[in-house]
Motif scaffolding. Structure first.
Motif, PDB file in Angstrom:
ATOM      1  N   GLU A 199       0.821  -1.193   0.035  1.00  0.00           N
ATOM      2  CA  GLU A 199      -0.192  -0.008   0.050  1.00  0.00           C
ATOM      3  C   GLU A 199       0.776   1.171   0.076  1.00  0.00           C
ATOM      4  N   ARG A 200       1.452   1.565  -1.078  1.00  0.00           N
ATOM      5  CA  ARG A 200       2.287   2.678  -1.319  1.00  0.00           C
ATOM      6  C   ARG A 200       1.809   3.945  -1.060  1.00  0.00           C
ATOM      7  N   GLY A 201       2.350   4.601  -0.358  1.00  0.00           N
ATOM      8  CA  GLY A 201       1.613   6.143  -0.042  1.00  0.00           C
ATOM      9  C   GLY A 201       0.611   6.304   0.762  1.00  0.00           C
ATOM     10  N   ASN A 202       0.084   5.064   1.440  1.00  0.00           N
ATOM     11  CA  ASN A 202      -0.894   5.160   2.485  1.00  0.00           C
ATOM     12  C   ASN A 202      -0.478   6.089   3.526  1.00  0.00           C
ATOM     13  N   LYS A 203      -1.384   6.919   3.911  1.00  0.00           N
ATOM     14  CA  LYS A 203      -1.130   8.057   4.989  1.00  0.00           C
ATOM     15  C   LYS A 203      -1.109   7.171   6.365  1.00  0.00           C
ATOM     16  N   ILE A 204      -1.936   6.758   6.714  1.00  0.00           N
ATOM     17  CA  ILE A 204      -2.071   5.888   7.837  1.00  0.00           C
ATOM     18  C   ILE A 204      -0.944   5.141   8.027  1.00  0.00           C
ATOM     19  N   LEU A 205      -0.518   4.239   7.223  1.00  0.00           N
ATOM     20  CA  LEU A 205       1.014   3.860   7.382  1.00  0.00           C
ATOM     21  C   LEU A 205       2.040   4.138   7.467  1.00  0.00           C
ATOM     22  N   LEU A 206       2.073   5.377   6.781  1.00  0.00           N
ATOM     23  CA  LEU A 206       3.181   6.417   6.725  1.00  0.00           C
ATOM     24  C   LEU A 206       3.333   7.226   8.234  1.00  0.00           C
ATOM     25  N   LYS A 207       2.043   7.329   8.565  1.00  0.00           N
ATOM     26  CA  LYS A 207       2.217   7.969  10.146  1.00  0.00           C
ATOM     27  C   LYS A 207       2.924   7.098  11.257  1.00  0.00           C
ATOM     28  N   GLU A 208       2.298   5.725  10.949  1.00  0.00           N
ATOM     29  CA  GLU A 208       2.856   4.716  11.751  1.00  0.00           C
ATOM     30  C   GLU A 208       4.338   4.445  11.681  1.00  0.00           C
ATOM     31  N   GLU A 209       4.771   4.715  10.579  1.00  0.00           N
ATOM     32  CA  GLU A 209       6.203   4.352  10.277  1.00  0.00           C
ATOM     33  C   GLU A 209       7.177   5.330  10.932  1.00  0.00           C
ATOM     34  N   CYS A 210       6.495   6.704  10.829  1.00  0.00           N
ATOM     35  CA  CYS A 210       7.038   7.866  11.332  1.00  0.00           C
ATOM     36  C   CYS A 210       7.170   7.966  13.076  1.00  0.00           C
ATOM     37  N   GLN A 211       6.172   7.314  13.478  1.00  0.00           N
ATOM     38  CA  GLN A 211       5.906   7.217  14.904  1.00  0.00           C
ATOM     39  C   GLN A 211       7.085   5.982  15.360  1.00  0.00           C
ATOM     40  N   LEU A 212       7.141   5.005  14.665  1.00  0.00           N
ATOM     41  CA  LEU A 212       8.069   3.878  15.021  1.00  0.00           C
ATOM     42  C   LEU A 212       9.422   4.480  14.802  1.00  0.00           C
ATOM     43  N   GLU A 213       9.905   5.327  13.843  1.00  0.00           N
ATOM     44  CA  GLU A 213      11.275   5.765  13.702  1.00  0.00           C
ATOM     45  C   GLU A 213      11.623   6.574  14.921  1.00  0.00           C
ATOM     46  N   LEU A 214      10.568   7.514  15.450  1.00  0.00           N
ATOM     47  CA  LEU A 214      10.891   8.276  16.736  1.00  0.00           C
ATOM     48  C   LEU A 214      10.973   7.301  17.844  1.00  0.00           C
ATOM     49  N   MET A 215      10.325   6.201  18.181  1.00  0.00           N
ATOM     50  CA  MET A 215      10.279   5.409  19.347  1.00  0.00           C
ATOM     51  C   MET A 215      11.601   4.550  19.103  1.00  0.00           C
TER      52      MET A 215
END
Length: 528
Positions: A199-215
């Motif tokens: 699901e390339r470009g999916n906003k929900i998944l991109l938000k989850e990925e960004c949060q994971l990078e910070l954590m």
């Protein structure tokens, strides 16, 4: 078939499945219900539904009628599952997650006999709708598990949907969030990457990925700071992680280890209790809790927990090292106490020093064990009349733990030993204003006040040059000796007027001393 006779059953939609699949619910109309419920099978039956297409000679059904009956059953079960799903969604919206979970489970059980393994996807067009519905049911049930904090069950449903059915974005998102709540950031990141490939470009998944990078960054910093003994910074990062995942064991352990390094043993105990309530056999939780209890001075209980941690994970080098250190420190500390009791004060100092040096990487300054060991060494210095060293030991303790009363008492005692009674009184007044409910401090104040009042009066024993336990005869003899020395007539010729007045004053005090000390009642008052 009899006309005008319908089913008179009443109940909630959640119980409809049981009624429809009951073999006795419509027993009054055998001819009507036999084709649906009485089909026999040589293999198996799921939820009362016969899935075999074998011959049923007892009902007179022809073989070519079975496929159409099976399709009818599938259609009925699909309709029932859809109805159960709608009711479950309503329960979910009003936060009744347990009820919603039960309804989703019933809906899944309706469809699973036909589509549970995903094998029906290629059979016909209608099957794709059923597979999509079953995927939604697993995904929605995973959402209820997520809300009920049953994260492993949530992952079971997500993984099943991903492996057997048609996965959608919601399944991936719920799996990612479950892994985050379990503190498994690497697994969550892997799922996020896998989902974004589909699901390339999916906003929900991109938000989850960004949060994971910070954590993940916080976790890496926390681990690094624990190794470098930057416990306050490590606690900050692990606390940030706990705000995102309040029950994640890895993050609870991170904060507990940070608190342990800071000497905050009470907090470490509370955190490890939460860990062990979730996972009673967690070796790291046992180890950190054992170390916390050891730092609180509970040597035996602490070592027992460390032994249990070592039993659970015998290959963990950190647990091995902690266990060995605890045994050495316990031996040194207990030996020091015994030496203090037997008045071998120099050896007390040696054993306490050994206990402090054996605790690695460093004995936390805010721990009870730290204060107890340094205070014990300060007490030994007092007994050896090494008051300056005793003051240094007390200062070390009080810098880290201002409310440690035994260190204050030894500090005051050291000032008395140095004949600095004014400083002792000043210290005891100051600490008594901070901790007015401490009876030991009140006694120390009374003692300091007595010594100061004693300093302001004449010391007749010192003036007469006799001991405080001297008899009346000894005091009179001492008076005669001192009177010869202090008599004004024996002052050297040419002395100043001031010297003459001083000699006269001393001779008068000598007489007062004789009068007071030779009177039992007056002497008792003077001594008190």
């Amino acid at each position: 078939m009899r006309k005008g006779v319908g089913c008179r059953w009443e109940g909630s939609l959640s119980d409809l499945q049981t009624h429809l699949l009951s073999s006795t619910a419509h027993g009054g109309d055998t001819a009507n219900t036999a084709p649906l419920h009485n089909t026999t099978s040589p293999s198996s039956s799921v939820h009362g539904i016969k899935t075999s297409t074998s011959d049923t000679s007892d009902t007179g059904m022809r073989d070519d009628s079975l496929p159409s009956m099976l399709q009818a059953r599938k259609k009925n079960h699909l309709s029932l599952a859809s109805s159960l799903k709608e009711e479950a969604n309503g329960q979910f919206e009003i936060n009744r997650y347990k009820e919603a979970n039960s309804l989703y489970t019933k809906a899944i059980s309706v469809l699973s006999p036909y589509y549970g393994d995903g094998s029906a996807k290629e059979l016909d067009e209608g099957s794709s709708n059923a597979i999509a519905l079953l995927t939604t049911l697993y995904s929605n049930r995973a959402a209820t598990y997520l809300q009920m904090q049953q994260y492993n069950l949530c992952l079971d449903d997500c993984n099943y949907a991903l492996q057997k059915l048609d996965a959608n974005v919601k399944v991936y998102v719920r799996a990612i969030r479950a892994y985050v709540q379990l503190g498994q950031l690497k697994r969550a990141t892997d799922f996020a990457k896998q989902a974004l490939q589909k699901e390339r470009g999916n906003k929900i998944l991109l938000k989850e990925e960004c949060q994971l990078e910070l954590m993940t960054e916080w976790e890496d910093l926390g681990k690094s700071q624990l190794k470098s003994q930057q416990y306050a910074h490590a606690k900050t990062h692990y606390s940030n992680l706990l705000k995102k995942s309040p029950s994640a064991v890895p993050f609870l352990l991170g904060v507990a280890k940070s608190d342990l390094g800071l000497g905050l043993t009470d907090s470490a105990l509370r955190l490890t209790k939460r860990i062990l309530l979730q996972h009673a056999q967690n070796p790291q939780g046992c180890s950190v809790r054992g170390q916390a209890l050891f730092l609180m001075g509970e040597y035996t209980t602490g070592i027992q927990l460390l032994q249990e941690a070592l039993r659970l994970d015998p290959d963990d080098e950190d647990i091995k090292r902690s266990y060995k250190i605890a045994k050495k420190v316990k031996e040194c500390a207990e030996t020091a106490q015994k030496k203090m009791f037997s008045r071998h004060f120099t050896e007390v100092i040696d054993f306490v020093t050994s206990a402090i040096e054996n605790y690695q990487p460093i004995l936390p300054p805010r721990s009870t064990l730290y204060a107890n060991l340094f205070t014990l060494r300060a007490q030994a210095y007092i007994r050896l009349k090494r008051y300056r060293e005793s003051l240094k030991e007390c200062a070390v303790v009080l810098y880290a733990q201002e409310d440690h009363i035994p260190a204050w008492l030894i500090r005051i005692q050291a000032y008395h030993g140095l004949e600095d009674h004014e400083t002792a009184m000043s210290e005891v007044k100051d600490v008594l204003s901070k901790f007015p409910e401490q009876p030991e401090l009140r006694k120390a104040f009374e003692k300091a006040d007595f010594i100061l009042r004693g300093q302001r009066r004449t010391d007749y024993y010192k003036l007469l040059d006799c001991s405080r336990i001297a008899s009346e005869m000894e005091i009179k003899k001492a008076y005669k000796r001192k009177a010869l020395d202090l008599h004004p007539d024996r002052i050297a010729p040419g002395s100043s007027q001031k010297q003459k007045e001083e000699a006269q004053r001393n001779f008068q005090l000598l007489g007062e001393g004789l009068e007071i000390l030779c009177n039992d009642f007056m002497r008792k008052l003077y001594d008190e």
